[in-house]
Design an enzyme around this catalytic site. Structure first.
Site, short mmCIF file in Angstrom:
data_model
loop_
_atom_site.label_atom_id
_atom_site.label_comp_id
_atom_site.label_asym_id
_atom_site.label_seq_id
_atom_site.Cartn_x
_atom_site.Cartn_y
_atom_site.Cartn_z
N GLU A 276 0.82 -1.21 0.00
CA GLU A 276 0.00 0.00 0.00
C GLU A 276 0.85 1.26 0.00
O GLU A 276 1.97 1.27 0.49
CB GLU A 276 -0.93 -0.02 1.22
CG GLU A 276 -2.03 -1.03 1.01
CD GLU A 276 -2.68 -1.51 2.30
OE1 GLU A 276 -3.90 -1.63 2.30
OE2 GLU A 276 -1.97 -1.76 3.28
N CYS B 202 3.32 8.35 1.73
CA CYS B 202 3.83 7.35 2.65
C CYS B 202 4.07 6.07 1.83
O CYS B 202 3.12 5.52 1.27
CB CYS B 202 2.77 7.14 3.74
SG CYS B 202 3.17 5.85 4.91
N CYS C 176 6.53 -7.57 6.80
CA CYS C 176 7.67 -7.15 7.61
C CYS C 176 8.04 -8.29 8.54
O CYS C 176 7.16 -8.98 9.05
CB CYS C 176 7.32 -5.91 8.43
SG CYS C 176 8.67 -5.32 9.47
N CYS D 162 6.41 -6.71 15.33
CA CYS D 162 5.78 -5.89 16.38
C CYS D 162 4.29 -6.29 16.43
O CYS D 162 3.59 -6.19 15.41
CB CYS D 162 5.92 -4.41 16.06
SG CYS D 162 7.62 -3.93 15.70
N CYS E 140 1.18 -4.06 15.20
CA CYS E 140 1.22 -3.53 13.84
C CYS E 140 0.65 -4.54 12.86
O CYS E 140 1.05 -5.71 12.85
CB CYS E 140 2.66 -3.18 13.49
SG CYS E 140 2.94 -2.84 11.74
N CYS F 227 -1.35 4.67 10.42
CA CYS F 227 -0.13 3.97 10.83
C CYS F 227 -0.44 2.59 11.37
O CYS F 227 -1.31 2.42 12.21
CB CYS F 227 0.57 4.72 11.96
SG CYS F 227 1.04 6.37 11.53
#
Ligand code: SAH
Ligand code: SF4
Length: 346
Positions: A87, A100, A107, A111, A114, A331
């Protein structure tokens, strides 16, 4: 086959081998100044346009485009070669337009709060895939009479884990798209070798560190990579970056109710900020909901209180306005609309 924005100016030179030399300037200007498709670069001969269109395909296939904030936030979902999805978010403000960008599909940093981390790692993005995200968003901005002025590596992925491509893309943003390094921000979860490597590279980009906890016990839990790169070492790397680059270092802090929004957290965080000169600046973001994390974000009132507390302890903080929460563009929500591996216990 290479894709359209993979090639540097030298690569385009090779592609135009046998053509008059001024064709390179025409093509380059068409692609990067006018953000045009080769077929629309009308000062090139028709046959060359057709060849370039065939030899320089786009890398990002649009899946969806969602709009919120009355048109001021646009989220693009793309499919990449191989089928993974990433995205890009375009955010329009009165004084700037920020893109962004994603640096990886997924990833590997894990975390828990997230959405991208919950989905796991698929693959690194190439330079061309990163550059194309900005060009495609800039084309969209241009239709609204706006120009992209800022780029943040705060989409999917950990930029420092794909630093060669991220840096090559950064040089292209600067050299080809004409963005100032001061308007480019690389956000990291705290991968120290990446910060150290960035320090030795030429452009003075901004560094953002996703801190979220100011002591190792809590940070080990929230941000697992902290076990490898603990806070003291991370702060030393930030201090070195500051000294060499003279750019402000900012700390991202996703506020999680009852977890990292206590008075003691503000005190510890302010102490870390004061270790840097000039002081580290804090960006407070209320935690955005994701499917795989049970805790909620701090209330707006608590976010304000926390900012005032930081202020009273001598640290500057900004409360970041949430953009695009309704379209999962905020975020840590990227990938939230796709199937994710739920980490919550049944
Ligand atoms: N991997 C890099 C860059 C991408 S994440 C990094 O972690 O810095 C962009 C920002 O969103 C980071 O500051 C990240 O910590 C934050 N974030 C992740 N999940 C979030 C959530 N659920 N709510 C609010 N912010 C979140
Ligand atoms: Fe990766 Fe950043 Fe999400 Fe952590 S917060 S999982 S490093 S994208």
């Amino acid at each position: 086959m290479t894709t359209r924005y993979e090639l540097t100016r030298d690569g385009l030179t090779e592609l135009l081998d046998g053509e008059p030399r001024y064709r390179l300037d025409q093509l380059w200007e068409g692609l990067y100044t006018h953000l045009a498709d080769p077929v629309d670069i009308t000062n090139l001969p028709k046959s060359l346009r057709a060849r370039l269109d065939a030899e320089l395909p786009l890398a990002l296939q649009p899946v969806t485009e969602s709009v919120s904030d009355r048109g001021d936030t646009v989220k693009f979902l793309w499919e990449l070669d191989g089928g993974s999805r990433v995205e890009t978010v375009l955010m329009l403000y009165s004084d700037r337009a920020t893109v962004c960008v994603s640096s990886q599909a997924g990833c590997a940093m894990g975390c828990g709060f997230c959405a991208t981390g919950q989905a796991g790692f698929t693959r690194h993005l190439t330079v061309g895939e990163i550059v194309e995200q900005v060009v495609r968003a800039a084309q969209r901005a241009r239709r609204l009479d706006r120009r992209v002025s800022n780029i943040v590596f705060m989409g999917m992925g950990e930029p420092m884990a794909n630093l060669d491509a991220v840096w090559a893309a950064t040089e292209r943003f600067h050299g080809d798209l004409g963005l100032s390094a001061r308007h480019i921000t690389i956000s990291t979860v705290g991968v120290i070798p990446g910060i150290r490597s960035l320090k030795d590279r030429s452009l003075p980009v901004n560094l953002a560190v996703s801190l979220h906890a100011a002591n190792d016990t809590l940070r080990d839990d929230l941000v697992p990579i902290n076990r490898r790169y603990p806070i003291d070492d991370l702060m030393a790397a930030c201090a070195d970056y500051l000294q060499v680059k003279h750019r402000r270092v900012s700390f991202e802090w996703a506020m999680i109710e009852g977890v990292n929004d206590r008075d003691s957290d503000a005190r510890e965080l302010a102490a870390l900020c004061r270790r840097l000169s000039p002081h580290g600046h804090v960006n407070l973001i209320p935690l955005n909901p994701t499917p795989g994390y049970p805790t909620t974000g701090s209330s707006p009132k608590r976010v304000e209180e926390f900012r005032d507390l930081l202020d009273s302890f001598g640290a500057n903080a900004t409360v970041r306005r949430n953009r695009g929460t309704d379209i999962d563009a905020a975020c840590g929500q990227l990938a939230a609309g796709q199937p994710v591996v739920l980490t919550r216990r049944r």
